[in-house]
Design a protein around this motif. Sequence first.
Motif, PDB file in Angstrom:
ATOM      1  N   THR A 120      28.416 -79.013 -18.646  1.00 60.80           N
ATOM      2  CA  THR A 120      29.683 -79.270 -17.958  1.00 60.80           C
ATOM      3  C   THR A 120      30.901 -78.842 -18.769  1.00 60.80           C
ATOM      4  O   THR A 120      32.022 -78.890 -18.265  1.00 60.80           O
ATOM      5  CB  THR A 120      29.816 -80.765 -17.616  1.00 60.80           C
ATOM      6  OG1 THR A 120      29.877 -81.515 -18.833  1.00 60.80           O
ATOM      7  CG2 THR A 120      28.659 -81.251 -16.755  1.00 60.80           C
ATOM      8  N   VAL A 121      30.698 -78.421 -19.999  1.00 60.73           N
ATOM      9  CA  VAL A 121      31.810 -78.011 -20.864  1.00 60.73           C
ATOM     10  C   VAL A 121      32.412 -76.711 -20.317  1.00 60.73           C
ATOM     11  O   VAL A 121      31.694 -75.793 -19.932  1.00 60.73           O
ATOM     12  CB  VAL A 121      31.327 -77.817 -22.323  1.00 60.73           C
ATOM     13  CG1 VAL A 121      32.384 -77.141 -23.170  1.00 60.73           C
ATOM     14  CG2 VAL A 121      30.919 -79.148 -22.924  1.00 60.73           C
ATOM     15  N   GLU A 122      33.725 -76.663 -20.304  1.00 59.87           N
ATOM     16  CA  GLU A 122      34.438 -75.470 -19.847  1.00 59.87           C
ATOM     17  C   GLU A 122      34.080 -74.266 -20.725  1.00 59.87           C
ATOM     18  O   GLU A 122      34.000 -74.382 -21.946  1.00 59.87           O
ATOM     19  CB  GLU A 122      35.952 -75.702 -19.905  1.00 59.87           C
ATOM     20  CG  GLU A 122      36.453 -76.818 -19.018  1.00 59.87           C
ATOM     21  CD  GLU A 122      36.356 -76.488 -17.540  1.00 59.87           C
ATOM     22  OE1 GLU A 122      36.495 -75.292 -17.204  1.00 59.87           O
ATOM     23  OE2 GLU A 122      36.125 -77.414 -16.751  1.00 59.87           O
ATOM     24  N   GLU A 123      33.916 -73.131 -20.080  1.00 58.60           N
ATOM     25  CA  GLU A 123      33.578 -71.881 -20.791  1.00 58.60           C
ATOM     26  C   GLU A 123      34.570 -71.569 -21.911  1.00 58.60           C
ATOM     27  O   GLU A 123      34.186 -71.075 -22.958  1.00 58.60           O
ATOM     28  CB  GLU A 123      33.537 -70.703 -19.817  1.00 58.60           C
ATOM     29  CG  GLU A 123      32.362 -70.704 -18.882  1.00 58.60           C
ATOM     30  CD  GLU A 123      31.049 -70.262 -19.526  1.00 58.60           C
ATOM     31  OE1 GLU A 123      31.072 -69.603 -20.583  1.00 58.60           O
ATOM     32  OE2 GLU A 123      30.004 -70.595 -18.950  1.00 58.60           O
ATOM     33  N   GLU A 124      35.851 -71.859 -21.672  1.00 58.75           N
ATOM     34  CA  GLU A 124      36.874 -71.508 -22.653  1.00 58.75           C
ATOM     35  C   GLU A 124      36.658 -72.201 -23.998  1.00 58.75           C
ATOM     36  O   GLU A 124      37.131 -71.715 -25.026  1.00 58.75           O
ATOM     37  CB  GLU A 124      38.275 -71.831 -22.122  1.00 58.75           C
ATOM     38  CG  GLU A 124      38.543 -73.325 -21.991  1.00 58.75           C
ATOM     39  CD  GLU A 124      39.933 -73.625 -21.459  1.00 58.75           C
ATOM     40  OE1 GLU A 124      40.904 -73.414 -22.200  1.00 58.75           O
ATOM     41  OE2 GLU A 124      40.016 -74.066 -20.301  1.00 58.75           O
ATOM     42  N   TRP A 125      35.950 -73.332 -24.020  1.00 57.94           N
ATOM     43  CA  TRP A 125      35.728 -74.078 -25.255  1.00 57.94           C
ATOM     44  C   TRP A 125      34.431 -73.680 -25.949  1.00 57.94           C
ATOM     45  O   TRP A 125      34.221 -74.017 -27.118  1.00 57.94           O
ATOM     46  CB  TRP A 125      35.695 -75.583 -24.984  1.00 57.94           C
ATOM     47  CG  TRP A 125      36.941 -76.105 -24.344  1.00 57.94           C
ATOM     48  CD1 TRP A 125      37.065 -76.563 -23.061  1.00 57.94           C
ATOM     49  CD2 TRP A 125      38.235 -76.199 -24.927  1.00 57.94           C
ATOM     50  NE1 TRP A 125      38.359 -76.930 -22.825  1.00 57.94           N
ATOM     51  CE2 TRP A 125      39.097 -76.722 -23.956  1.00 57.94           C
ATOM     52  CE3 TRP A 125      38.752 -75.879 -26.179  1.00 57.94           C
ATOM     53  CZ2 TRP A 125      40.446 -76.943 -24.195  1.00 57.94           C
ATOM     54  CZ3 TRP A 125      40.098 -76.101 -26.418  1.00 57.94           C
ATOM     55  CH2 TRP A 125      40.917 -76.627 -25.432  1.00 57.94           C
ATOM     56  N   TRP A 126      33.547 -72.973 -25.251  1.00 57.25           N
ATOM     57  CA  TRP A 126      32.188 -72.711 -25.720  1.00 57.25           C
ATOM     58  C   TRP A 126      32.134 -71.960 -27.048  1.00 57.25           C
ATOM     59  O   TRP A 126      31.350 -72.310 -27.933  1.00 57.25           O
ATOM     60  CB  TRP A 126      31.410 -71.969 -24.640  1.00 57.25           C
ATOM     61  CG  TRP A 126      29.957 -71.786 -24.957  1.00 57.25           C
ATOM     62  CD1 TRP A 126      29.323 -70.592 -25.145  1.00 57.25           C
ATOM     63  CD2 TRP A 126      28.971 -72.796 -25.127  1.00 57.25           C
ATOM     64  NE1 TRP A 126      27.995 -70.811 -25.407  1.00 57.25           N
ATOM     65  CE2 TRP A 126      27.756 -72.161 -25.406  1.00 57.25           C
ATOM     66  CE3 TRP A 126      28.995 -74.186 -25.076  1.00 57.25           C
ATOM     67  CZ2 TRP A 126      26.569 -72.850 -25.628  1.00 57.25           C
ATOM     68  CZ3 TRP A 126      27.821 -74.882 -25.304  1.00 57.25           C
ATOM     69  CH2 TRP A 126      26.632 -74.221 -25.577  1.00 57.25           C
TER      70      TRP A 126
ATOM     71  N   LYS B 216      26.532 -69.137 -21.841  1.00 57.35           N
ATOM     72  CA  LYS B 216      26.427 -70.553 -22.189  1.00 57.35           C
ATOM     73  C   LYS B 216      25.197 -71.152 -21.526  1.00 57.35           C
ATOM     74  O   LYS B 216      24.405 -71.846 -22.172  1.00 57.35           O
ATOM     75  CB  LYS B 216      27.693 -71.299 -21.745  1.00 57.35           C
ATOM     76  CG  LYS B 216      27.655 -72.793 -22.021  1.00 57.35           C
ATOM     77  CD  LYS B 216      28.892 -73.496 -21.503  1.00 57.35           C
ATOM     78  CE  LYS B 216      28.650 -73.898 -20.075  1.00 57.35           C
ATOM     79  NZ  LYS B 216      29.652 -74.808 -19.535  1.00 57.35           N
TER      80      LYS B 216
ATOM     81  N   SER C 216      40.105 -81.732 -27.787  1.00 53.09           N
ATOM     82  CA  SER C 216      40.446 -80.691 -26.822  1.00 53.09           C
ATOM     83  C   SER C 216      40.959 -81.288 -25.522  1.00 53.09           C
ATOM     84  O   SER C 216      41.913 -80.777 -24.932  1.00 53.09           O
ATOM     85  CB  SER C 216      39.228 -79.810 -26.531  1.00 53.09           C
ATOM     86  OG  SER C 216      38.801 -79.175 -27.720  1.00 53.09           O
ATOM     87  N   ALA C 217      40.356 -82.380 -25.091  1.00 55.08           N
ATOM     88  CA  ALA C 217      40.775 -83.056 -23.853  1.00 55.08           C
ATOM     89  C   ALA C 217      42.194 -83.613 -24.009  1.00 55.08           C
ATOM     90  O   ALA C 217      42.993 -83.604 -23.070  1.00 55.08           O
ATOM     91  CB  ALA C 217      39.812 -84.167 -23.481  1.00 55.08           C
TER      92      ALA C 217
ATOM     93  N   ALA D 197      44.697 -80.707 -23.637  1.00 60.52           N
ATOM     94  CA  ALA D 197      44.634 -79.913 -22.395  1.00 60.52           C
ATOM     95  C   ALA D 197      45.756 -80.306 -21.445  1.00 60.52           C
ATOM     96  O   ALA D 197      46.358 -81.305 -21.494  1.00 60.52           O
ATOM     97  CB  ALA D 197      43.291 -80.093 -21.737  1.00 60.52           C
TER      98      ALA D 197
END
Length: 156
Positions: A19-25, A88, A152-153, A156
């Motif tokens: 469920t983690v956003e791609e931008e953080w991967w 991912k 990060s949250a 955001a």
Amino acid sequence: MNPLRSFAEHVEWLEELKTVEEEWWLKPIANGKWSMGEIVSHFVSWDLFVIHHRVPYFLEHQAFPEDVAEAEKMNQDASRYAKSGVSKSQLLEEAIRTRNRLVQQVEIIPEDWWIHPFKYKTKTMTFASYIEGLVQHDKHHQDQIILFLKKSANHA
């Protein structure tokens, strides 16, 4: 807590990372640190190492071979793989499949073997203590990722 249960619960945690956003991967979790993707790739590398270079020797009651693991090279290869363009979802599926395979191998080890001491280099340990060390390694990296995601949250 049962080390095997903790070891297996790692799969559930990996599922949550889907469920983690791609931008953080592939963003480093801290200055000079790996990204989540690199850490997950690191898990795959080490699980494969344990599958091929630890469990078989333990099952045969043989000493672990020395200097099989070139830790730095394995870690660099894992980092490179995470940044190679692998998605991912593909990397997480590899990590889940590999950990499940390792758990299946470890589950067949008779309970009394878990406490049988063996030597590795200058250390005496048990398979239970070896697995507990792997669980602590997992937890260390999980805690790093959880902290990164919380920070990060908040930004955001």
